[in-house]
Design an enzyme around this catalytic site. Structure first.
Site, PDB file in Angstrom:
ATOM      1  N   ALA A  75      31.768 -39.480   7.803  1.00  0.00           N
ATOM      2  CA  ALA A  75      30.341 -39.163   7.799  1.00  0.00           C
ATOM      3  C   ALA A  75      29.537 -40.430   7.620  1.00  0.00           C
ATOM      4  CB  ALA A  75      30.011 -38.175   6.677  1.00  0.00           C
ATOM      5  N   TYR A 141      20.301 -36.784   6.113  1.00  0.00           N
ATOM      6  CA  TYR A 141      21.703 -36.520   5.768  1.00  0.00           C
ATOM      7  C   TYR A 141      21.919 -35.043   5.477  1.00  0.00           C
ATOM      8  CZ  TYR A 141      26.178 -36.833   3.254  1.00  0.00           C
ATOM      9  OH  TYR A 141      27.480 -36.667   2.845  1.00  0.00           O
ATOM     10  N   ARG A 267      12.585 -41.472  -6.404  1.00  0.00           N
ATOM     11  CA  ARG A 267      12.559 -41.753  -4.956  1.00  0.00           C
ATOM     12  C   ARG A 267      11.841 -40.638  -4.200  1.00  0.00           C
ATOM     13  NH1 ARG A 267      18.929 -42.566  -5.126  1.00  0.00           N
ATOM     14  NH2 ARG A 267      18.516 -40.729  -6.419  1.00  0.00           N
TER      15      ARG A 267
END
Length: 272
Positions: A75, A141, A267
């Site tokens: 991945a 993601y 974040r």
């Protein structure tokens, strides 16, 4: 047949899977482009093909072992990396997964294990209902890991491929090296060993479900060789909440780090 294929097998989780299966008498083939994995983690008893799941020729070469079971761990990892590089994230987690699924059908694989992520749940208080996911996911993601799940379901329904989908929570342990886009525990340990301040993005009261890599691997292997229904989805988790503040305290205590903790703004994509 005792042949298995592990994509992304040079990473921390994949290498632990390979070691355990080799000890149980399986012939293991690993394909990994070493973008985040490390060749020194590959057991010497394993057959190693260096290449990306985007390279169909290299991937087909890996499938030459005629595996009965495939563990698809390769991945583009993970959230911040996907925010910075969404195109590559889509290519690896989307097209790469399609390539693996196509070759699994072509080679008559008995079962394919797809490792998804807990991030597909987004900011959910309780992460148990596999069919109740948020309408908006936090990162590319998360989007592409869920996309991979949907491709697995399609290949199960349309092509008859037996798949099992595993949503992994935060795995940690030997083989997980620090790095810009790597997990928090190895990065915290590396920083603390240098006597530097650990940076917490948020209040530190946020919690995560951390799982030792051998427990994660145990769950993955059991899911592969148990009688699951095609397309089944499982959480691979401990169900234990650990506050980031407590994690930082423990790491500083173990390493003897006296540097003060630094708190920064959370974040922008991290809502969990």
């Amino acid at each position: 047949m005792n042949n298995v294929l592990i994509t992304g097998g040079a990473g921390a989780i994949g290498s632990h899977i390979s070691k355990k299966l080799i000890n149980e008498g399986y012939n293991v083939t690993i394909i990994d482009n070493l973008s985040s994995g490390h060749e020194f983690l590959v057991p010497k008893e394993a057959r190693f093909v260096e290449g990306s799941v985007l390279n169909y020729e290299k991937l087909a070469q890996a499938f030459n072992c005629k595996p009965s079971h495939v563990f698809h761990l390769a991945a583009f990892f993970a959230n911040q990396n996907s925010v910075d590089n969404p195109e590559e994230d889509l290519a690896v987690n989307g097209q790469g997964t399609i390539n693996v699924l196509k070759l699994a059908v072509e080679n008559k694989v008995k079962k394919l294990v797809y490792t998804s992520s807990s991030c597909v749940y987004g900011n959910k208080e309780i992460m148990k209902e596999s069919d109740k996911l948020p309408e908006i996911l936090d990162t590319p993601y998360a989007i592409t890991k869920l996309l991979g799940e949907e491709y697995c379901k399609f290949w199960t329904q349309f092509h008859g491929l037996n798949t099992v989908i595993l949503r992994l929570f935060n795995s940690y342990g030997p083989g997980e090296l620090p790095g810009k886009y790597r997990n928090v525990i190895p990065n915290f340990i590396s920083t603390a060993m240098k006597g530097k301040s650990l940076i917490i993005t948020g209040s530190g009261e946020e919690t995560r479900d951390f799982n030792f890599v051998e427990d994660t691997v145990d769950g993955i292997i059991k899911a592969c060789f148990s009688d699951t229904k095609p397309g089944d989805i499982f959480n691979i988790a401990g169900g234990n909440e650990t506050k980031i503040n407590n994690l930082v305290f423990k790491i500083n205590q173990i390493t003897g780090n006296k540097a003060p903790i630094i708190y920064k703004k959370r974040r922008s994509w991290d809502h969990v």
